[in-house]
Design an enzyme around this catalytic site. Structure first.
Site, short mmCIF file in Angstrom:
data_model
loop_
_atom_site.label_atom_id
_atom_site.label_comp_id
_atom_site.label_asym_id
_atom_site.label_seq_id
_atom_site.Cartn_x
_atom_site.Cartn_y
_atom_site.Cartn_z
N ARG A 101 0.87 -1.18 0.00
CA ARG A 101 0.00 0.00 0.00
C ARG A 101 0.90 1.22 0.00
O ARG A 101 1.68 1.43 0.93
CB ARG A 101 -0.92 -0.01 1.23
CG ARG A 101 -1.65 1.32 1.42
CD ARG A 101 -2.78 1.25 2.42
NE ARG A 101 -3.93 0.57 1.85
CZ ARG A 101 -5.19 0.72 2.29
NH1 ARG A 101 -5.44 1.52 3.31
NH2 ARG A 101 -6.19 0.07 1.73
N HIS A 128 -7.26 0.76 -6.61
CA HIS A 128 -7.47 -0.07 -5.42
C HIS A 128 -8.16 -1.36 -5.88
O HIS A 128 -9.34 -1.60 -5.62
CB HIS A 128 -8.34 0.68 -4.41
CG HIS A 128 -8.33 0.11 -3.02
ND1 HIS A 128 -7.61 -1.01 -2.67
CD2 HIS A 128 -8.98 0.51 -1.88
CE1 HIS A 128 -7.80 -1.28 -1.39
NE2 HIS A 128 -8.63 -0.37 -0.89
N GLN A 131 -10.16 -3.79 -3.46
CA GLN A 131 -11.47 -3.30 -3.04
C GLN A 131 -12.52 -3.56 -4.12
O GLN A 131 -13.62 -4.03 -3.84
CB GLN A 131 -11.38 -1.80 -2.72
CG GLN A 131 -12.70 -1.21 -2.25
CD GLN A 131 -13.14 -1.74 -0.90
OE1 GLN A 131 -12.40 -1.65 0.06
NE2 GLN A 131 -14.35 -2.29 -0.81
N ASP A 220 -17.04 7.08 -1.80
CA ASP A 220 -15.75 6.93 -1.11
C ASP A 220 -15.49 8.27 -0.43
O ASP A 220 -16.19 9.26 -0.68
CB ASP A 220 -14.68 6.60 -2.18
CG ASP A 220 -13.28 6.41 -1.59
OD1 ASP A 220 -13.15 6.26 -0.36
OD2 ASP A 220 -12.31 6.42 -2.38
N CYS A 260 -16.71 1.89 0.30
CA CYS A 260 -15.52 1.05 0.53
C CYS A 260 -15.01 1.18 1.96
O CYS A 260 -14.23 0.33 2.41
CB CYS A 260 -14.43 1.39 -0.48
SG CYS A 260 -13.90 3.11 -0.44
N ARG A 288 -13.58 -8.51 1.40
CA ARG A 288 -12.16 -8.25 1.16
C ARG A 288 -11.35 -9.52 1.47
O ARG A 288 -10.44 -9.89 0.74
CB ARG A 288 -11.67 -7.09 2.05
CG ARG A 288 -12.31 -5.74 1.76
CD ARG A 288 -11.90 -5.24 0.40
NE ARG A 288 -10.46 -5.19 0.26
CZ ARG A 288 -9.67 -4.18 0.70
NH1 ARG A 288 -10.22 -3.12 1.22
NH2 ARG A 288 -8.37 -4.22 0.55
N1 NVA Z 1 -9.79 6.80 -1.82
C1 NVA Z 1 -9.51 6.36 -0.48
C2 NVA Z 1 -9.78 4.89 -0.35
C3 NVA Z 1 -9.65 4.38 1.05
C4 NVA Z 1 -9.89 2.90 1.14
C5 NVA Z 1 -8.07 6.68 -0.12
O1 NVA Z 1 -7.20 6.53 -0.97
O2 NVA Z 1 -7.83 7.11 1.01
N1 CP Z 2 -11.37 0.05 2.18
C1 CP Z 2 -10.10 -0.04 2.64
O1 CP Z 2 -9.14 -0.27 1.88
O2 CP Z 2 -10.00 0.12 3.97
P1 CP Z 2 -8.65 0.30 4.79
O3 CP Z 2 -8.05 1.64 4.38
O4 CP Z 2 -9.06 0.28 6.23
O5 CP Z 2 -7.71 -0.80 4.46
#
Ligand code: NVA
Ligand code: CP
Length: 301
Positions: A101, A128, A131, A220, A260, A288
């Site tokens: 990540r 992502h 997700q 989101d 999400c 997930r």
């Molecule tokens: N668009 C959000 C998704 C979180 C799961 C982010 O990147 O923070």
């Molecule tokens: N939806 C998602 O990726 O959640 P987290 O940021 O908690 O991993």
């Protein structure tokens, strides 16, 4: 399939294979035999916060017979400036798979190319995919099939989730509507590339127009990780892009609302709409685990 780097890079056959296996793994949780990650140690390299992704991968790896090593970037040399190229070549000689990540999509691609081990995108600024796979699994559970569905994404259409939805629509050929402020429209070049693949993606600045007759409403956060400095500006820009009773009323009768997570009530979704659709939203979160177990099983084969 050696890696899962994006939805863009997946074929329809691969997406179908993942969804079918995810369904099977969900129904037989606790009875996995043989365990495809037996004797393996997978590393989770995270440069951003996470609840769902981290826990679902750690649990999933263990359920598949492997071990998980959580490596926060703030605790390894990567966070002090060691290049991703060197990190990849070191870890590739020690661990059996990587779940990453981070910010730049190119870092994940570089890691995959240089480490030689299966690499999974656990969220970048561009996509992502994990997700989306769980979302597709959830939608199939809720609606029986993805065939002919109208899906409306309301909010920051240019974030990782908006972009992954565009690729899902392109690959699977469904009707995706994006409602966002003009400044947050995904790049024309990306839209053109996706259009050449398939699906129907329409963009509007009017959330009710996007929601009109939709089977699924999706949102989101307005402020993705890494964009915190823009929080105030974004709150003003996105204020009209909330999933509330008015937007839900524009959707098809019985439409499902998905998120999400994490969710910010009173921002991208009202508390009332969230709670009304909480079962589906948490089903999405649970999936997930199943979708990612399917991915890790298939990356192995
Ligand atoms: N668009 C959000 C998704 C979180 C799961 C982010 O990147 O923070
Ligand atoms: N939806 C998602 O990726 O959640 P987290 O940021 O908690 O991993």
């Amino acid at each position: 399939m050696k890696h899962l780097l994006s939805i863009e890079a997946l074929s329809v056959v691969e997406i179908r294979e993942i969804l079918n296996l995810a369904k099977k793994l969900k129904s037989m949780r606790g009875q996995h035999d043989p365990n495809p990650l037996d004797g393996e140690c997978w590393g989770l390299l995270f440069s951003k916060s996470s609840t769902r992704t981290r826990v679902s991968f750690e649990v999933g790896i263990r359920e598949l017979g492997g071990e998980a090593l959580f490596l926060s970037s703030s605790e390894i040399q990567l966070g002090r400036g060691e290049p991703i190229e060197d990190t990849a070549r070191v870890l590739g000689r020690m661990i059996h798979g990587a779940v990453i990540r981070t910010f730049k999509q190119s870092d994940i691609e570089t890691f995959a190319a240089l480490s030689g081990i299966p690499t999974i995108n656990a969220l970048t600024d561009e996509e992502h995919p994990c997700q989306i796979l769980a979302d597709l699994q959830t939608i199939e559970e809720l609606r029986g099939s993805l065939e002919g569905l109208k899906i409306a994404f309301i909010g920051d259409a240019d974030c990782n989730m908006g972009r992954s939805w565009i690729w899902a629509a392109a690959r699977l050929g469904f009707d995706l509507r994006l409602a966002c402020p003009a400044l947050y429209t995904p790049p024309a070049e990306l839209l053109a590339r996706a259009k050449a693949v398939g699906g129907s993606v329409t963009i509007t600045e009017d959330p009710e127009e996007a929601a009109h007759g939709a089977d699924i409403l999706y949102t989101d956060v307005w402020v993705s990780m890494g964009k915190e400095e823009e929080a105030e500006h974004r709150a003003a820009q996105f204020a009209p892009y909330q999933i509330n009773d008015r937007v839900v009323a524009a959707a098809a009768p019985g439409a499902h609302v998905l998120h999400c997570l994490p969710a910010y009530r009173g921002k991208e979704i009202t508390a009332q709409v969230f709670e009304h659709h909480a079962d589906a939203i948490f089903q999405q979160a649970e999936n997930r685990l199943h979708a990612q177990k399917a991915v890790m099983t298939l990356l192995k084969s």
